[in-house]
Design an enzyme around this catalytic site. Structure first.
Site, PDB file in Angstrom:
ATOM      1  N   LYS A  65       1.873   4.355   7.370  1.00 21.53           N
ATOM      2  CA  LYS A  65       1.019   5.200   6.536  1.00 21.53           C
ATOM      3  C   LYS A  65       1.415   6.671   6.662  1.00 21.53           C
ATOM      4  CE  LYS A  65      -2.057   2.187   4.976  1.00 21.53           C
ATOM      5  NZ  LYS A  65      -1.221   1.042   5.328  1.00 21.53           N
TER       6      LYS A  65
ATOM      7  N   SER B 166       0.804  -1.214   0.000  1.00 21.74           N
ATOM      8  CA  SER B 166       0.000   0.000   0.000  1.00 21.74           C
ATOM      9  C   SER B 166       0.841   1.269   0.000  1.00 21.74           C
ATOM     10  CB  SER B 166      -0.941   0.026   1.203  1.00 21.74           C
ATOM     11  OG  SER B 166      -0.247   0.364   2.376  1.00 21.74           O
TER      12      SER B 166
END
Length: 231
Positions: A189, A151
């Protein structure tokens, strides 16, 4: 009193530290002292360490610190001026012609299992040590996590990379962080804050942002660097 070779090695280490801030490698010391093998360097270093002239820095590969010089040593560099009795002269050390390697100074940091760059997974599954070039790290305490998932691929973070993380509980918007979610799961993230909520953004259009309440997310560190192995 030091032997001639011990004296030469101590002076060579001191000169290299003054010039570059990095202690010489065993290969460089072997060449500088005209030794046949690195085992001779090991013996000289051990002797200097036992006598309190140098010490090895913990968790650093081949990193040495000069603690003191012999009583007959001066702060001036060794010169090639001949002496009356050559047997009493410390020969000048030949500096090697190769540049110091930045990776010579290596620090071992804790490696805490795998961390998801996709859906959060449990972090800190165990602990071992990972050797890391000191040049990749700044000040502060660091640890490493192996990345699992894709991701963050658009940020250049790939599955199997080692994320080098500076331990901190604060971060600015837009920084890549290790976020502990609901006290049990961790993910890597981009950190965003909006409308009183915390948003964890991926760097891959195939994934959706994750939105949590401010009390559900705890910053555990922020990305300081990456290590990648090529197989």
């Amino acid at each position: 009193m030091l032997t001639r070779k011990q004296h030469e090695l101590l002076r060579f280490i001191q000169v290299r530290l003054e010039e570059s801030g990095i202690s010489p490698s065993f290969e460089e010391m072997k060449e500088a002292l005209d030794l046949k093998s690195k085992s001779g360097v090991h013996r000289l270093i051990s002797a200097l360490e036992e006598r309190g002239f140098i010490r090895r820095l913990p968790n650093r590969a081949r990193a040495l610190e000069v603690l003191r010089q012999p009583e007959d040593a001066t702060s001036k560099p060794a010169r090639s001026t001949p002496a009356a009795n050559s047997n009493d002269t410390v020969a000048p050390v030949r500096a090697p012609q190769i540049a110091p390697a930045p990776a010579n100074d290596v620090i071992e940091i804790p490696l805490h299992g795998r961390i998801a760059a996709g859906v959060p997974i449990e972090a800190f599954e165990g602990q071992s040590m990972l050797p890391v070039p000191a040049a990749l790290l700044g000040s502060g305490e660091h640890y490493a996590l192996e990345v699992s998932g894709d991701s963050m691929i658009d940020a250049g973070i790939l599955d199997g990379d080692f994320a080098l993380v500076k331990r901190t509980n604060t971060a600015r918007d837009g920084e890549i962080v290790v976020a502990l979610v609901r006290g049990a799961e961790a993910t890597l993230k981009y950190l965003r804050r909006e409308a009183g909520m915390v948003r964890l953004d991926p760097a891959n259009a195939a994934y959706e942002p994750q939105i949590y309440g401010p009390d559900e997310v705890e910053v555990q560190g922020k990305l300081a660097g990456l290590l990648r192995r090529y197989h």
